[in-house]
Design an enzyme around this catalytic site. Structure first.
Site, PDB file in Angstrom:
ATOM      1  N   CYS A  62      -4.356   6.322  -4.899  1.00 45.83           N
ATOM      2  CA  CYS A  62      -3.880   4.949  -4.697  1.00 45.83           C
ATOM      3  C   CYS A  62      -2.421   4.841  -5.129  1.00 45.83           C
ATOM      4  O   CYS A  62      -2.111   5.008  -6.317  1.00 45.83           O
ATOM      5  CB  CYS A  62      -4.728   3.929  -5.433  1.00 45.83           C
ATOM      6  SG  CYS A  62      -4.211   2.205  -5.154  1.00 45.83           S
ATOM      7  N   CYS A  84       0.845  -1.188   0.000  1.00 47.27           N
ATOM      8  CA  CYS A  84       0.000   0.000   0.000  1.00 47.27           C
ATOM      9  C   CYS A  84       0.879   1.236   0.000  1.00 47.27           C
ATOM     10  O   CYS A  84       1.685   1.423   0.925  1.00 47.27           O
ATOM     11  CB  CYS A  84      -0.931   0.013   1.206  1.00 47.27           C
ATOM     12  SG  CYS A  84      -1.913   1.519   1.301  1.00 47.27           S
TER      13      CYS A  84
END
Length: 343
Positions: A260, A102
């Site tokens: 993202c 992430c």
């Protein structure tokens, strides 16, 4: 009325301490205390993540789902690293389960720990994640952390496939791209209309249907590790004059408020494969709410006939608070989801 709260006087079954941040609008709830990390087995952050999932998955549900969290909450757990020179180990979780990598979460963890003096303010910091070791470079302004650049794990285009989805009469072309997680990448031109926040619920439904269709169609094997995998994230994107834009759907129908981090890397790998983004060329990527990451490819090479890119992303993260979560002995409610879009 001023009320002095002392939770030590309250009978509790469990107590958890978290540090909360947001990166370009996307939350990261960092678990600091409340479980015994020495019980996690394995000689890597990836193995410890899997051990946590076996032993403490209810902690994920308790902290990320209602009533203490919400369906779009995101979490990170700090553990001791095993890789040489890594200063920090961290793995990531959402309302559905766990991710290998992430970008926004790594930016949030590094920025917060440096701001609070819990991590060295060295210019570069090595971070071990389940997807591998990444490097964080700090940028300072006015004596504080202004932004963090992460050299992410290598990315590549895995395969382009055509699938049938229930919401379209014609087949849909999808690029499957690896960027720490496997993405289903879809050009919004194949869909009706443009990316607008008012259509978020529709894009969530479509994103989950696309993910399901790809995972039914493809038997994914990582070409460099031989590990079985599945697409975990759908990214629907459109081109723009100033910056490209996307909506990223993951978990049980979560929408990334940030552009993202891994999704930005996946998009850059896809553009490079198409000859539309060169190594060293800056790339701006915008989220569904208008926040941005700055991306750049710093290398590209051929490995076993596959073009592999090394990406960086830059973003800013801010501390939003700390929490002490408790569970009283007679409270029968752990964590729940009122509505799951993929059920």
């Amino acid at each position: 009325m001023k009320v002095d709260v002392n939770l030590e006087t309250l009978p509790t079954e469990e107590t958890f301490t978290t540090l909360d941040t947001h990166t370009a609008g996307e939350p990261t709830r960092i678990l600091l205390d409340g479980f015994d990390p020495s019980t996690l087995e394995g000689e890597s952050v990836r193995a410890k993540r899997d051990s946590f999932a076996d032993r403490y998955d209810r902690v994920r549900e308790l902290l990320l789902k209602e009533p203490r969290g919400h369906d779009n909450m995101f979490g990170a757990v700090l553990v001791e690293p095993h890789a040489d020179d890594a200063a920090l180990g961290v793995f990531f979780m959402d309302s559905k389960g766990y991710l290998d990598m992430c970008g926004h979460g790594t930016i949030g963890v590094v920025a917060a720990l440096v701001k609070l003096g819990q991590l060295s303010s060295d210019q570069t910091i090595q971070v071990e994640t389940p997807a591998g070791v990444v490097e964080a470079e700090l940028q300072y302004a006015d004596g504080g952390v202004e932004a963090v650049t992460i050299e992410m794990v290598d990315s590549f285009v895995y395969e382009t496939v055509t699938v049938s989805v229930p919401f379209l009469d014609s087949p849909l072309e999808v690029d499957v791209v690896y960027a720490g997680n496997f993405f289903a990448m879809v050009d919004c031109q194949q869909l009706e209309g443009s990316l607008e926040t008012a259509r978020t619920a529709q894009f969530v439904e479509w994103g989950l249907a696309i993910r399901e269709a790809i995972n039914e169609e493809l038997d994914i094997v990582h070409p460099f590790t031989d590990e079985q995998a599945q697409v975990s994230i759908t990214e629907i994107y459109e081109s723009g004059d100033d910056a490209d834009r996307s909506i990223v759907v993951f978990g049980n129908g979560q929408v990334d408020r940030s552009p993202c981090g891994t999704g930005t890397c996946a998009k850059m790998a896809l553009l490079h494969e198409a000859g539309k983004l060169s190594v060293g060329e800056p790339y701006a990527y915008e989220s569904i709410i208008g926040t941005r990451f700055q991306g750049r490819l710093i290398d590209a090479s051929e490995q076993n006939g596959i073009t592999v890119t090394t990406p960086t992303i830059t973003g800013s993260a801010w501390i939003t608070g700390t929490h002490t979560f408790v569970k009283e002995p007679r409270d029968q409610m752990d964590g729940f989801t009122l509505y799951s879009a993929d059920e």
